[in-house]
Design an enzyme around this catalytic site. Structure first.
Site, mmCIF file in Angstrom:
data_model
loop_
_atom_site.group_PDB
_atom_site.id
_atom_site.type_symbol
_atom_site.label_atom_id
_atom_site.label_comp_id
_atom_site.label_asym_id
_atom_site.label_seq_id
_atom_site.Cartn_x
_atom_site.Cartn_y
_atom_site.Cartn_z
ATOM 1 N N SER A 19 3.620 4.313 3.862
ATOM 2 C CA SER A 19 3.854 2.872 3.915
ATOM 3 C C SER A 19 2.540 2.176 3.611
ATOM 4 O O SER A 19 1.524 2.441 4.264
ATOM 5 C CB SER A 19 4.335 2.450 5.305
ATOM 6 O OG SER A 19 4.113 1.052 5.482
ATOM 7 N N HIS A 44 6.116 4.020 0.066
ATOM 8 C CA HIS A 44 7.092 3.177 0.766
ATOM 9 C C HIS A 44 6.558 1.751 0.754
ATOM 10 O O HIS A 44 5.496 1.474 1.304
ATOM 11 C CB HIS A 44 7.210 3.716 2.189
ATOM 12 C CG HIS A 44 8.145 3.014 3.106
ATOM 13 N ND1 HIS A 44 9.451 3.418 3.303
ATOM 14 C CD2 HIS A 44 7.971 1.942 3.913
ATOM 15 C CE1 HIS A 44 10.026 2.621 4.188
ATOM 16 N NE2 HIS A 44 9.149 1.718 4.578
ATOM 17 N N ASP A 46 7.003 -1.987 1.833
ATOM 18 C CA ASP A 46 7.683 -2.849 2.804
ATOM 19 C C ASP A 46 7.721 -4.282 2.291
ATOM 20 O O ASP A 46 6.692 -4.954 2.257
ATOM 21 C CB ASP A 46 6.959 -2.798 4.153
ATOM 22 C CG ASP A 46 7.120 -1.442 4.821
ATOM 23 O OD1 ASP A 46 6.087 -0.776 5.070
ATOM 24 O OD2 ASP A 46 8.282 -1.039 5.035
ATOM 25 N N MET A 48 8.883 -7.976 2.855
ATOM 26 C CA MET A 48 9.268 -8.848 3.971
ATOM 27 C C MET A 48 9.241 -10.305 3.514
ATOM 28 O O MET A 48 8.307 -10.715 2.848
ATOM 29 C CB MET A 48 8.292 -8.657 5.135
ATOM 30 C CG MET A 48 8.219 -7.229 5.635
ATOM 31 S SD MET A 48 6.975 -7.053 6.914
ATOM 32 C CE MET A 48 7.105 -5.299 7.269
ATOM 33 N N HIS A 77 11.562 -0.860 0.642
ATOM 34 C CA HIS A 77 12.241 -1.094 1.931
ATOM 35 C C HIS A 77 12.400 -2.601 2.053
ATOM 36 O O HIS A 77 11.449 -3.320 2.339
ATOM 37 C CB HIS A 77 11.376 -0.530 3.068
ATOM 38 C CG HIS A 77 11.945 -0.752 4.424
ATOM 39 N ND1 HIS A 77 11.217 -0.550 5.583
ATOM 40 C CD2 HIS A 77 13.167 -1.196 4.834
ATOM 41 C CE1 HIS A 77 11.978 -0.854 6.630
ATOM 42 N NE2 HIS A 77 13.161 -1.240 6.198
ATOM 43 N N MET A 79 13.263 -5.737 3.671
ATOM 44 C CA MET A 79 13.487 -6.480 4.913
ATOM 45 C C MET A 79 13.546 -7.964 4.545
ATOM 46 O O MET A 79 12.670 -8.750 4.895
ATOM 47 C CB MET A 79 12.355 -6.178 5.893
ATOM 48 C CG MET A 79 12.422 -4.769 6.459
ATOM 49 S SD MET A 79 10.870 -4.223 7.203
ATOM 50 C CE MET A 79 9.999 -3.670 5.735
ATOM 51 N N MET A 148 15.025 2.939 11.905
ATOM 52 C CA MET A 148 13.800 2.249 12.318
ATOM 53 C C MET A 148 13.420 2.723 13.713
ATOM 54 O O MET A 148 14.221 2.600 14.659
ATOM 55 C CB MET A 148 13.990 0.733 12.295
ATOM 56 C CG MET A 148 14.203 0.149 10.919
ATOM 57 S SD MET A 148 12.852 0.543 9.782
ATOM 58 C CE MET A 148 11.447 -0.140 10.640
ATOM 59 N N GLY A 153 8.848 -5.342 10.892
ATOM 60 C CA GLY A 153 8.040 -6.526 10.684
ATOM 61 C C GLY A 153 6.550 -6.264 10.702
ATOM 62 O O GLY A 153 5.784 -6.994 10.074
ATOM 63 N N GLY A 155 3.230 -3.065 11.080
ATOM 64 C CA GLY A 155 2.790 -1.696 11.220
ATOM 65 C C GLY A 155 2.085 -1.518 12.558
ATOM 66 O O GLY A 155 1.975 -2.457 13.343
ATOM 67 N N ASP A 186 11.031 5.455 10.374
ATOM 68 C CA ASP A 186 10.030 4.487 9.949
ATOM 69 C C ASP A 186 9.488 3.708 11.134
ATOM 70 O O ASP A 186 10.212 2.964 11.786
ATOM 71 C CB ASP A 186 10.671 3.521 8.934
ATOM 72 C CG ASP A 186 9.671 2.596 8.284
ATOM 73 O OD1 ASP A 186 10.107 1.625 7.642
ATOM 74 O OD2 ASP A 186 8.458 2.852 8.402
ATOM 75 N N SER A 209 -0.190 3.188 9.290
ATOM 76 C CA SER A 209 -1.513 3.034 9.900
ATOM 77 C C SER A 209 -2.132 4.355 10.319
ATOM 78 O O SER A 209 -3.355 4.500 10.267
ATOM 79 C CB SER A 209 -1.414 2.084 11.104
ATOM 80 O OG SER A 209 -0.420 2.522 12.000
HETATM 81 C C1 DX5 Z 1 7.675 -1.902 9.631
HETATM 82 C C2 DX5 Z 1 7.689 -1.128 8.351
HETATM 83 C C3 DX5 Z 1 7.017 0.220 8.435
HETATM 84 C C4 DX5 Z 1 5.566 0.181 8.887
HETATM 85 C C5 DX5 Z 1 5.088 1.555 9.270
HETATM 86 O O1 DX5 Z 1 8.579 -2.920 9.580
HETATM 87 O O2 DX5 Z 1 9.001 -0.976 7.875
HETATM 88 O O3 DX5 Z 1 7.136 0.886 7.193
HETATM 89 O O4 DX5 Z 1 4.763 -0.368 7.919
HETATM 90 O O5 DX5 Z 1 3.778 1.488 9.728
HETATM 91 P P1 DX5 Z 1 3.243 2.388 10.933
HETATM 92 O O6 DX5 Z 1 3.328 3.810 10.450
HETATM 93 O O7 DX5 Z 1 1.831 1.927 11.105
HETATM 94 O O8 DX5 Z 1 4.089 2.146 12.123
HETATM 95 ZN ZN ZN Z 2 9.209 0.347 6.152
#
Ligand code: DX5
Ligand code: ZN
Length: 240
Positions: A19, A44, A46, A48, A77, A79, A148, A153, A155, A186, A209
Site C-alpha cells: 500500500s 495497492h 488507496d 480516497m 482500492h 474508497m 478490511m 481511511g 494507514g 488490508d 507503514s
Molecule cells: C486504509 C487502506 C490501507 C492502508 C494500509 O484505508 O485501505 O491500504 O493504507 O496501511 P497499513 O499497512 O499501514 O495499515
Molecule cells: Zn487499501
C-alpha cells in the site's frame, strides 16, 4: 515471486501487496523498486475521496505515473462514493485490478460486471462491521475478497483481531463457492499480525507503514516481514 506458506497448514501461495498511502511521494519510484526487489508482488493504490472515508489521497495520475516504472500489477482500492464514474479512467491509466467496496454501492453487481467487461480483475472489499454474509451472491462473480482489518481511511492503524472469525468464515465460503478467489487483508499488517492473518485463511496481505515507514528502510522491513511468514528473503538487507 510469491512463496508457499510455511509448513503445517494448507499450502497456499501468499502474495504481498504494497500500500503506497504512506509512501514518501518524493521518492515513490525508488521505494517501489526497492520493495519489488525485496519480494513485493503487487502495488495497492488507496483511492480516497474524503466522502466515503474521512481522508483524501490519490487518483488516476498516480496510476499513470507508476505504470511505466513497474510491471507489477496495479490494484486500485476504491474508497470513493461513486466508483462507476471512474472505472474507465483508472483502466486507461493502467490499473489491472479493482477493489470495490460493498458498503454504499447499491449497484455492486453492475460495477463488478463493468470491471470484468473491461478485462480487469474485480474484487469486493468489506469493512470491519460488515458481515461476510453480504458476499453470498457476488462471490461467484469475483476474483478477490478484501477484508478490511482496520476502519478504512488511514494507514498505520492497529490490526483488528475481532475480524479473525470473519476471515475464517470468508475462507470457508471461498473454498466452497469460488476456490480460485483471492482472500486479502488490508490494514495493520506487520511482523506480528501477518502470520495470524495467513493462519486465518488469507493469501494476500496488504502492507503499508510496516514496510514504508520502518526506520531500517524498505528492504530490511520486507525481509523482516517475509521472515515472520517463513518466506526466504529476496534481497540482502542494505540501507538505502
Ligand atoms: C486504509 C487502506 C490501507 C492502508 C494500509 O484505508 O485501505 O491500504 O493504507 O496501511 P497499513 O499497512 O499501514 O495499515
Ligand atoms: Zn487499501
Amino acid at each position: 515471486m510469491s512463496t508457499q506458506q510455511r509448513e503445517g497448514h494448507n499450502r497456499r501461495t501468499v502474495n504481498l501487496a504494497l500500500s503506497i498511502l504512506d509512501a514518501d511521494f518524493a521518492r515513490l519510484g525508488e521505494q517501489i523498486a526497492q520493495a519489488e526487489g525485496a519480494g513485493i508482488d503487487r502495488i495497492h493504490i488507496d483511492v480516497m475521496d474524503g466522502h466515503f472515508v474521512p481522508n483524501i489521497s490519490m487518483g488516476t495520475s498516480v496510476v499513470r505515473s507508476l505504470r511505466p516504472v513497474t510491471r507489477l500489477p496495479l490494484v486500485a482500492h476504491l474508497m470513493i462514493s461513486n466508483p462507476d464514474l471512474f472505472i474507465e479512467d483508472f483502466v486507461r491509466a493502467g490499473t489491472d485490478s479493482f477493489l470495490i467496496h460493498w458498503e454504499g454501492n447499491v449497484n455492486l453487481h453492475r460495477t463488478v460486471d463493468r470491471v470484468k467487461t473491461l478485462g480487469k480483475r474485480a474484487g469486493v472489499a468489506i469493512n470491519p462491521a460488515t458481515s461476510a454474509a453480504v458476499l453470498d451472491e457476488i462471490l461467484p462473480e469475483i476474483d478477490h475478497v478484501l477484508v478490511m482489518t482496520v476502519d478504512p481511511g488511514f494507514g498505520h492503524q492497529r490490526f483488528l483481531h475481532t475480524t479473525l472469525p470473519k476471515i475464517r468464515r470468508v475462507r470457508r465460503m471461498i473454498d466452497e463457492i469460488k476456490p480460485d478467489c483471492d482472500l486479502g487483508l488490508d490494514g495493520g499488517i506487520n511482523t506480528e499480525t501477518a502470520a495470524v492473518g495467513v493462519d486465518a485463511g488469507a493469501n494476500i496481505l496488504v502492507v503499508g507503514s510496516a514496510v514504508l515507514q520502518d526506520s531500517e528502510g524498505v528492504v530490511a522491513a520486507m525481509n523482516k516481514l517475509r521472515t515472520s511468514l517463513g518466506m526466504p528473503n529476496k534481497h540482502a538487507s542494505l540501507q538505502p
